[in-house]
Design an enzyme around this catalytic site. Structure first.
Site, PDB file in Angstrom:
ATOM      1  N   PHE A  40       0.668  -1.337   0.003  1.00  0.00           N
ATOM      2  CA  PHE A  40       0.033  -0.021   0.127  1.00  0.00           C
ATOM      3  C   PHE A  40       0.908   1.143  -0.163  1.00  0.00           C
ATOM      4  O   PHE A  40       1.942   1.281   0.595  1.00  0.00           O
ATOM      5  CB  PHE A  40      -0.795   0.166   1.114  1.00  0.00           C
ATOM      6  N   PRO A  90      11.734   0.243  -0.169  1.00  0.00           N
ATOM      7  CA  PRO A  90      10.202  -0.153   0.227  1.00  0.00           C
ATOM      8  C   PRO A  90       9.610   0.449   1.291  1.00  0.00           C
ATOM      9  O   PRO A  90       8.560   0.343   1.658  1.00  0.00           O
ATOM     10  CB  PRO A  90      10.610  -1.607   0.929  1.00  0.00           C
ATOM     11  N   SER A 129       9.442   4.223   1.828  1.00  0.00           N
ATOM     12  CA  SER A 129       9.756   5.693   1.311  1.00  0.00           C
ATOM     13  C   SER A 129       8.816   6.535   2.016  1.00  0.00           C
ATOM     14  O   SER A 129       7.567   6.377   2.415  1.00  0.00           O
ATOM     15  CB  SER A 129       9.802   5.802  -0.235  1.00  0.00           C
ATOM     16  N   GLU A 133      14.783   0.158   5.429  1.00  0.00           N
ATOM     17  CA  GLU A 133      14.925  -0.524   6.496  1.00  0.00           C
ATOM     18  C   GLU A 133      13.585  -0.304   7.160  1.00  0.00           C
ATOM     19  O   GLU A 133      13.192   0.831   7.711  1.00  0.00           O
ATOM     20  CB  GLU A 133      15.918  -0.182   7.538  1.00  0.00           C
ATOM     21  N   LYS A 192      22.336  -4.769   8.886  1.00  0.00           N
ATOM     22  CA  LYS A 192      23.647  -4.590   9.379  1.00  0.00           C
ATOM     23  C   LYS A 192      24.656  -5.301   8.518  1.00  0.00           C
ATOM     24  O   LYS A 192      24.455  -6.579   8.566  1.00  0.00           O
ATOM     25  CB  LYS A 192      23.817  -4.711  10.920  1.00  0.00           C
TER      26      LYS A 192
END
Length: 456
Positions: free
Chosen positions: A39, A244, A246, A262, A278
């Site tokens: 979404f 993924p 933003s 992340e 990491k």
């Protein structure tokens, strides 16, 4: 509860029209390249806001304005539950169905722990900036559909439907405008040259060898002057990074652009997930060399050791609010590849204990251990001592806490802050005893290789 209606305009089109409004926020996901990124969420015109800095929150609820000294995470929870009573929320259909959405800056950690105050606060972006939204435009990447939702309490459906119609009319009459071209008016300048980085790296090594920490994150900040529209810069960054997690967020005194790879903390139906990064290698345009770099990262003992330290730290943080025995690590040392770099990513899951909330979970883990080091508090103290500027939004989080109590947040790495026609970008990495200074310095540039040049 919500009422909803399908809508023809795409969120990206509408974003271009709303991006200049204070408190317009756009959460986007690169659904084609990463799992569970279904979404996009666009919001504006919040019914309430909280801006927290230096121990005080400025609160607006409707036309009412006041200040609060209440702890920021506690204030956030109490206001969300006041505006969106959870007992009246139905089973969620969408990830965000009204609720809180905003920014939690790295320096919000000062509200949770006692930290030194060596660095001046040279940016005005709040430590916490959260809007409360009773509507959202949701784009589903799987079905390619857009839905306009309006939150309402039980018994208020008629009013909610009327407001939904008003929203639809308001959205449909927005005048499309071409965004002024974004361009830098100066070269990027770091606050830490290579010699300074080497010196600080050696100081980190002294702390590591003396037993203060096992790992310390060291970052440098880049800045440049610019003109034009920040939303246009954000769209260029989105196209180059396909990240993924933003986010674009316009605040009254600043603008945040994030193309983060992340996830920080998600909470869905009481289930917690975090995915710490990491371990990094640059990408190569040569397929064979690119695969070699990924394979090298996957088998690198140093990077695995760094990753494991942060996994243990986050297991401990989550364990403070999780049901006993529920914390698990289903994925350890997985490779996730992005346009600029390969990353080593692990996944931690748990069940939230019944007596805790999303806000308490976020506070228990804040800021994320993957961008501080371990032990966390001592690492943060050393970061304050060695870095040349406060981190502001960098290494904090952006995301939402829905009316249902579900939550999803990123770690604001690959994140830029725009203030007063200057743009700031940070990059850092975890340093351990067997780190090599030249490799660590170069890694900061690798991480920004799809950011700084894209905006030049």
């Amino acid at each position: 509860m919500i009422v909803s209606k399908s809508f023809s305009i795409s969120p990206v089109q509408l974003f271009e029209q709303l991006a200049q409004q204070d408190w317009c926020c756009f959460l986007q996901s690169a659904a084609d390249s990463h799992e569970n990124n279904q979404f996009d969420i666009l919001v504006a015109d919040p019914i309430a806001t909280i801006s927290y800095s230096d121990g005080t929150s400025k609160v607006r609820v409707g036309e009412q304005h006041y200040q609060s000294e209440q702890a920021p995470f506690e204030l956030l929870e109490s206001l969300r539950k006041q505006l969106f009573p959870e007992e009246q929320a139905s089973t969620p259909v969408f990830p965000f169905e009204g609720g809180a959405l905003g920014l939690w800056s790295y320096d919000l950690g000062r509200s949770l722990e006692v930290l030194p105050e060596r660095l001046a606060k040279d940016l005005s972006t709040p430590d916490m900036a959260v809007g409360f939204y009773d509507w959202a435009l949701i784009f589903d990447h799987h079905t390619k559909s857009t839905t306009l939702i309006q939150w309402h309490e039980i018994g208020d459906e008629e009013t909610a439907l009327e407001r939904l119609k008003q929203r639809e009319l308001w959205l449909s009459i927005q005048t499309s405008q071409e965004l002024p071209k974004f361009e830098l008016t100066s070269a990027w300048q770091s606050n830490m040259n290579q010699a300074a980085y080497h010196d600080k790296f050696e100081q980190v090594q002294e702390y590591l060898l003396s037993g203060d920490c096992y790992q310390i994150n060291l970052a440098q900040r880049f800045s440049a002057s610019y003109q034009g529209t920040e939303a246009e810069a954000y769209q260029r960054l989105i196209a180059a990074n396909q990240a993924p997690f933003s986010a674009f967020m316009r605040l009254p005194s600043s603008c945040i652009l994030s193309v983060s790879p992340e996830r920080f903390i998600s909470l869905k139906n009481g289930e917690i997930e975090t995915k710490p990064i990491k371990g990094t290698r640059p990408r190569s345009t040569n397929k064979q060399h690119d695969q070699q770099l990924a394979d090298e990262l996957l088998s690198a003992e140093k990077d695995q050791a760094e990753n494991l330290m942060i996994v243990d730290l986050l297991r401990n943080d989550i364990g403070r609010v999780a049901s006993p025995g529920s914390v698990e690590v289903p994925k350890l040392f997985a490779i996730e590849s992005f346009p600029a770099v390969h990353h080593l990513v692990s996944t931690i899951r748990a069940t939230l204990a019944p007596n805790y909330s999303a806000e308490q979970l976020l506070a228990a883990c804040f800021p994320g251990g993957s961008i501080t080091g371990a032990p966390k508090i001592r690492a943060m103290q050393i970061i304050e001592e060695l870095e040349e500027s406060r981190r502001s939004a960098y290494c904090g989080a952006i995301g939402y806490i829905s009316s249902s109590g579900d939550m999803d947040t990123n770690i604001t790495i690959r994140t830029l802050v725009c203030e007063n026609q200057k743009i700031y970008s940070w990059a850092g990495g975890g340093v351990v005893t067997d780190s090599k200074v030249d490799a660590e310095y170069q890694e900061t540039f690798d991480k920004l290789s799809r950011i700084l040049p894209v905006l030049e």
